[in-house]
Design a protein around this motif. Structure first.
Motif, PDB file in Angstrom:
ATOM      1  N   ARG A  99      11.073  -1.416   6.250  1.00 53.81           N
ATOM      2  CA  ARG A  99      11.174  -1.662   4.806  1.00 53.81           C
ATOM      3  C   ARG A  99      12.395  -2.530   4.504  1.00 53.81           C
ATOM      4  O   ARG A  99      12.327  -3.448   3.701  1.00 53.81           O
ATOM      5  CB  ARG A  99      11.255  -0.344   4.044  1.00 53.81           C
ATOM      6  CG  ARG A  99      11.238  -0.531   2.530  1.00 53.81           C
ATOM      7  CD  ARG A  99      11.214   0.802   1.789  1.00 53.81           C
ATOM      8  NE  ARG A  99      10.096   1.642   2.146  1.00 53.81           N
ATOM      9  CZ  ARG A  99       8.847   1.510   1.713  1.00 53.81           C
ATOM     10  NH1 ARG A  99       8.561   0.528   0.892  1.00 53.81           N
ATOM     11  NH2 ARG A  99       7.901   2.343   2.105  1.00 53.81           N
ATOM     12  N   ALA A 100      13.501  -2.282   5.181  1.00 53.03           N
ATOM     13  CA  ALA A 100      14.722  -3.072   4.949  1.00 53.03           C
ATOM     14  C   ALA A 100      14.526  -4.527   5.382  1.00 53.03           C
ATOM     15  O   ALA A 100      14.951  -5.450   4.677  1.00 53.03           O
ATOM     16  CB  ALA A 100      15.907  -2.447   5.687  1.00 53.03           C
ATOM     17  N   ALA A 101      13.886  -4.742   6.525  1.00 51.73           N
ATOM     18  CA  ALA A 101      13.646  -6.111   7.003  1.00 51.73           C
ATOM     19  C   ALA A 101      12.732  -6.856   6.044  1.00 51.73           C
ATOM     20  O   ALA A 101      13.002  -8.013   5.675  1.00 51.73           O
ATOM     21  CB  ALA A 101      13.029  -6.075   8.405  1.00 51.73           C
ATOM     22  N   TRP A 102      11.642  -6.213   5.626  1.00 48.64           N
ATOM     23  CA  TRP A 102      10.707  -6.833   4.682  1.00 48.64           C
ATOM     24  C   TRP A 102      11.410  -7.126   3.365  1.00 48.64           C
ATOM     25  O   TRP A 102      11.320  -8.229   2.834  1.00 48.64           O
ATOM     26  CB  TRP A 102       9.510  -5.890   4.449  1.00 48.64           C
ATOM     27  CG  TRP A 102       8.732  -6.229   3.226  1.00 48.64           C
ATOM     28  CD1 TRP A 102       7.879  -7.285   3.069  1.00 48.64           C
ATOM     29  CD2 TRP A 102       8.749  -5.546   1.984  1.00 48.64           C
ATOM     30  NE1 TRP A 102       7.361  -7.287   1.796  1.00 48.64           N
ATOM     31  CE2 TRP A 102       7.882  -6.218   1.110  1.00 48.64           C
ATOM     32  CE3 TRP A 102       9.415  -4.407   1.518  1.00 48.64           C
ATOM     33  CZ2 TRP A 102       7.656  -5.797  -0.199  1.00 48.64           C
ATOM     34  CZ3 TRP A 102       9.191  -3.994   0.220  1.00 48.64           C
ATOM     35  CH2 TRP A 102       8.328  -4.687  -0.627  1.00 48.64           C
TER      36      TRP A 102
ATOM     37  N   ARG B 282       0.836  -1.209   0.000  1.00 43.47           N
ATOM     38  CA  ARG B 282       0.000   0.000   0.000  1.00 43.47           C
ATOM     39  C   ARG B 282       0.873   1.262   0.000  1.00 43.47           C
ATOM     40  O   ARG B 282       0.456   2.320   0.465  1.00 43.47           O
ATOM     41  CB  ARG B 282      -0.938  -0.004   1.199  1.00 43.47           C
ATOM     42  CG  ARG B 282      -2.029  -1.040   1.058  1.00 43.47           C
ATOM     43  CD  ARG B 282      -3.115  -0.807   2.078  1.00 43.47           C
ATOM     44  NE  ARG B 282      -4.282  -1.598   1.761  1.00 43.47           N
ATOM     45  CZ  ARG B 282      -5.301  -1.170   1.017  1.00 43.47           C
ATOM     46  NH1 ARG B 282      -5.284   0.036   0.499  1.00 43.47           N
ATOM     47  NH2 ARG B 282      -6.330  -1.955   0.776  1.00 43.47           N
ATOM     48  N   GLY B 283       2.090   1.128  -0.476  1.00 45.23           N
ATOM     49  CA  GLY B 283       2.968   2.289  -0.571  1.00 45.23           C
ATOM     50  C   GLY B 283       3.662   2.647   0.723  1.00 45.23           C
ATOM     51  O   GLY B 283       4.257   3.713   0.843  1.00 45.23           O
ATOM     52  N   GLY B 284       3.559   1.766   1.719  1.00 49.02           N
ATOM     53  CA  GLY B 284       4.259   1.997   2.981  1.00 49.02           C
ATOM     54  C   GLY B 284       3.444   2.730   4.026  1.00 49.02           C
ATOM     55  O   GLY B 284       3.937   2.994   5.122  1.00 49.02           O
ATOM     56  N   ARG B 285       2.197   3.042   3.703  1.00 55.63           N
ATOM     57  CA  ARG B 285       1.350   3.766   4.667  1.00 55.63           C
ATOM     58  C   ARG B 285      -0.100   3.359   4.452  1.00 55.63           C
ATOM     59  O   ARG B 285      -0.581   3.332   3.325  1.00 55.63           O
ATOM     60  CB  ARG B 285       1.497   5.256   4.454  1.00 55.63           C
ATOM     61  CG  ARG B 285       0.688   6.083   5.410  1.00 55.63           C
ATOM     62  CD  ARG B 285       0.884   7.555   5.164  1.00 55.63           C
ATOM     63  NE  ARG B 285       0.111   8.322   6.121  1.00 55.63           N
ATOM     64  CZ  ARG B 285       0.397   9.542   6.488  1.00 55.63           C
ATOM     65  NH1 ARG B 285       1.436  10.161   5.996  1.00 55.63           N
ATOM     66  NH2 ARG B 285      -0.367  10.166   7.361  1.00 55.63           N
TER      67      ARG B 285
END
Length: 167
Positions: free
Chosen positions: A120-123, A66-69
């Motif tokens: 975001r880095a972990a995902w 969803r675009g991060g939000r």
């Protein structure tokens, strides 16, 4: 095709036992099951290596999609969960620094969830491991063959979603 795999032996073993067995159906179903199991094991190892639980990864994945939000209710919908159930997941991800709660831009009464750089880095690092394996395995096919496989699996998936007797 002359290449044989263990599924060919499985089908040969079962044909005398179940004479009306369709070897193409049995072969396809068993191979899809084996491929699914293989990719699940790769994903499980990637998540363990990145210290992520399945539910954490799934929530990060839905949020990234969803675009991060997104609103918690949107994430819950993507995960096919009750909206109230997402709170504990978000709380755990906030504690790990993977997401943060921020005021909504569209409704001041609402709080949205936003991926942090760490989230975001972990995902992405776990996603890359799984994606690399998917590309490696499907690299056995040419690009046109992958398109045909995808189209055939779409038809099978759509048939699976129909009520019995509707094909």
């Amino acid at each position: 095709m002359t290449d044989r795999d263990p599924v060919d032996q499985h089908v040969e073993r079962w044909l005398p036992v179940v004479p009306d067995l369709d070897p193409d159906v049995e072969g396809a179903v068993v191979r899809m099951s084996l491929l699914t199991r293989h990719l699940r094991e790769v994903k499980d190892r990637a998540l363990a290596a990145h210290d992520l639980q399945e539910k954490e990864y799934g929530t990060l994945h839905a949020l990234a999609g969803r675009g991060g939000r997104a609103a918690p209710s949107e994430i819950a919908g993507d995960l096919r969960m009750a909206p109230a159930s997402i709170t504990a997941r978000v709380d755990a991800l906030v504690r790990r620094g993977f997401v943060r709660r921020i005021p909504s831009e569209v409704d001041r009464r609402r709080i949205d969830v936003e991926l942090t750089d760490a989230g975001r880095a972990a995902w992405r690092s776990a996603l890359d491991v799984v994606g690399d394996e998917e590309h490696r395995v499907l690299g056995a096919l040419t690009a046109p063959e992958r398109r045909v496989l995808s189209d055939l699996l779409r038809r099978v998936t759509l048939a699976a979603e129909l009520p019995p007797g509707r094909i």
